[in-house]
Write a protein that holds these residues in place. Structure first.
Motif, PDB file in Angstrom:
ATOM      1  N   UNK A  97       0.819  -1.208   0.000  1.00  0.00           N
ATOM      2  CA  UNK A  97       0.000   0.000   0.000  1.00  0.00           C
ATOM      3  C   UNK A  97       0.850   1.253   0.000  1.00  0.00           C
ATOM      4  N   UNK A  98       1.903   1.284   0.783  1.00  0.00           N
ATOM      5  CA  UNK A  98       2.755   2.467   0.805  1.00  0.00           C
ATOM      6  C   UNK A  98       3.540   2.593  -0.486  1.00  0.00           C
ATOM      7  N   UNK A  99       3.901   1.457  -1.125  1.00  0.00           N
ATOM      8  CA  UNK A  99       4.602   1.514  -2.398  1.00  0.00           C
ATOM      9  C   UNK A  99       3.685   2.084  -3.477  1.00  0.00           C
ATOM     10  N   UNK A 100       2.429   1.696  -3.478  1.00  0.00           N
ATOM     11  CA  UNK A 100       1.481   2.188  -4.471  1.00  0.00           C
ATOM     12  C   UNK A 100       1.286   3.686  -4.296  1.00  0.00           C
ATOM     13  N   UNK A 101       1.188   4.135  -3.068  1.00  0.00           N
ATOM     14  CA  UNK A 101       0.942   5.542  -2.809  1.00  0.00           C
ATOM     15  C   UNK A 101       2.158   6.409  -3.102  1.00  0.00           C
ATOM     16  N   UNK A 121      -3.320   7.527  -8.814  1.00  0.00           N
ATOM     17  CA  UNK A 121      -2.706   7.978  -7.572  1.00  0.00           C
ATOM     18  C   UNK A 121      -1.183   7.943  -7.738  1.00  0.00           C
ATOM     19  N   UNK A 122      -0.524   9.058  -7.415  1.00  0.00           N
ATOM     20  CA  UNK A 122       0.930   9.154  -7.517  1.00  0.00           C
ATOM     21  C   UNK A 122       1.444  10.211  -6.557  1.00  0.00           C
ATOM     22  N   UNK A 123       2.763  10.311  -6.466  1.00  0.00           N
ATOM     23  CA  UNK A 123       3.380  11.233  -5.509  1.00  0.00           C
ATOM     24  C   UNK A 123       4.335  12.198  -6.185  1.00  0.00           C
ATOM     25  N   UNK A 160      -8.360  17.327  -6.900  1.00  0.00           N
ATOM     26  CA  UNK A 160      -7.394  16.377  -6.370  1.00  0.00           C
ATOM     27  C   UNK A 160      -8.123  15.444  -5.419  1.00  0.00           C
ATOM     28  N   UNK A 161      -7.868  14.149  -5.545  1.00  0.00           N
ATOM     29  CA  UNK A 161      -8.345  13.164  -4.565  1.00  0.00           C
ATOM     30  C   UNK A 161      -7.112  12.658  -3.830  1.00  0.00           C
ATOM     31  N   UNK A 162      -7.241  12.473  -2.522  1.00  0.00           N
ATOM     32  CA  UNK A 162      -6.121  12.064  -1.681  1.00  0.00           C
ATOM     33  C   UNK A 162      -6.341  10.653  -1.141  1.00  0.00           C
ATOM     34  N   UNK A 163      -5.267   9.989  -0.730  1.00  0.00           N
ATOM     35  CA  UNK A 163      -5.398   8.606  -0.243  1.00  0.00           C
ATOM     36  C   UNK A 163      -6.387   8.439   0.912  1.00  0.00           C
ATOM     37  N   UNK A 164      -6.586   9.489   1.725  1.00  0.00           N
ATOM     38  CA  UNK A 164      -7.509   9.381   2.860  1.00  0.00           C
ATOM     39  C   UNK A 164      -8.960   9.593   2.456  1.00  0.00           C
ATOM     40  N   UNK A 165      -9.207   9.789   1.141  1.00  0.00           N
ATOM     41  CA  UNK A 165     -10.570   9.965   0.650  1.00  0.00           C
ATOM     42  C   UNK A 165     -10.995  11.418   0.502  1.00  0.00           C
ATOM     43  N   UNK A 166     -10.221  12.345   1.035  1.00  0.00           N
ATOM     44  CA  UNK A 166     -10.561  13.764   0.911  1.00  0.00           C
ATOM     45  C   UNK A 166     -10.377  14.208  -0.531  1.00  0.00           C
ATOM     46  N   UNK A 167     -11.141  15.242  -0.892  1.00  0.00           N
ATOM     47  CA  UNK A 167     -11.052  15.817  -2.234  1.00  0.00           C
ATOM     48  C   UNK A 167     -10.922  17.327  -2.124  1.00  0.00           C
ATOM     49  N   UNK A 168     -10.226  17.914  -3.094  1.00  0.00           N
ATOM     50  CA  UNK A 168     -10.014  19.356  -3.110  1.00  0.00           C
ATOM     51  C   UNK A 168     -10.156  19.847  -4.553  1.00  0.00           C
ATOM     52  N   UNK A 169     -11.087  20.766  -4.771  1.00  0.00           N
ATOM     53  CA  UNK A 169     -11.282  21.338  -6.102  1.00  0.00           C
ATOM     54  C   UNK A 169     -10.325  22.499  -6.302  1.00  0.00           C
ATOM     55  N   UNK A 170      -9.988  22.754  -7.577  1.00  0.00           N
ATOM     56  CA  UNK A 170      -9.156  23.910  -7.893  1.00  0.00           C
ATOM     57  C   UNK A 170      -9.616  24.555  -9.192  1.00  0.00           C
ATOM     58  N   UNK A 217       0.827  13.029  -2.080  1.00  0.00           N
ATOM     59  CA  UNK A 217       0.316  11.922  -2.881  1.00  0.00           C
ATOM     60  C   UNK A 217      -1.120  12.281  -3.232  1.00  0.00           C
ATOM     61  N   UNK A 218      -1.454  12.212  -4.521  1.00  0.00           N
ATOM     62  CA  UNK A 218      -2.790  12.623  -4.956  1.00  0.00           C
ATOM     63  C   UNK A 218      -3.157  11.977  -6.287  1.00  0.00           C
ATOM     64  N   UNK A 219      -4.420  12.160  -6.649  1.00  0.00           N
ATOM     65  CA  UNK A 219      -4.940  11.730  -7.942  1.00  0.00           C
ATOM     66  C   UNK A 219      -5.620  12.952  -8.555  1.00  0.00           C
ATOM     67  N   UNK A 220      -4.988  13.586  -9.562  1.00  0.00           N
ATOM     68  CA  UNK A 220      -5.595  14.752 -10.204  1.00  0.00           C
ATOM     69  C   UNK A 220      -6.630  14.347 -11.255  1.00  0.00           C
TER      70      UNK A 220
END
Length: 130
Positions: free
Chosen positions: A17-21, A57-59, A75-85, A99-102
């Motif tokens: 899991x940490x390697x994937x993130x 998901x990448x770093x 952006x989506x984050x590993x903890x499930x939070x999301x942030x719009x921009x 670490x995020x998923x844009x």
């Protein structure tokens, strides 16, 4: 014996899991990220997302991003939070390592340059001692 197997299984899952993130954006998403230049201090990436395209998901280490066009996304984050921009061409931002998923949520593509900081350049400045 079963407890040992269970503990080993948990350890392997946590390790994977940490390697994937912590995956490098250029390696896991070459469609969107291209290395322009790299040296001991920085790695410069050209980034392009088409309309409604999503990454994986990448770093990144600490970065400076300069937007070459208007951009709207999330952006989506590993903890499930999301942030719009929503950013304009010419906007520049510093970001600590993350670490995020844009995802491009807009109807137009966007482009930016990301400068990933390395070594001492990536470390936060220390307050001057008196």
């Amino acid at each position: 014996m079963r407890v040992q197997i269970a503990l080993c299984s948990v350890a392997v899952c946590l390790g994977l899991g940490s390697m994937v993130m912590a995956q490098d954006a250029v390696k896991v998403d070459p469609k969107h990220y291209t290395v322009v230049s790299e040296n001991d201090h920085v790695r410069i990436l050209k980034v392009h997302y088409g309309a409604h395209e999503k990454s994986v998901m990448h770093s990144h280490p600490a970065t400076v991003a300069v937007f070459l066009s208007d951009a709207k996304g999330q952006f989506s984050y590993p903890d499930g939070k999301q942030e719009s921009f929503a950013l304009k061409a010419g906007d520049a931002q510093y970001a600590a390592g993350t670490t995020h998923l844009p995802e491009n949520t807009g109807d137009a593509g966007f482009d930016l340059i990301v400068v990933e900081l390395k070594g001492s350049a990536a470390k936060p400045a220390q307050a001057e001692k008196k």
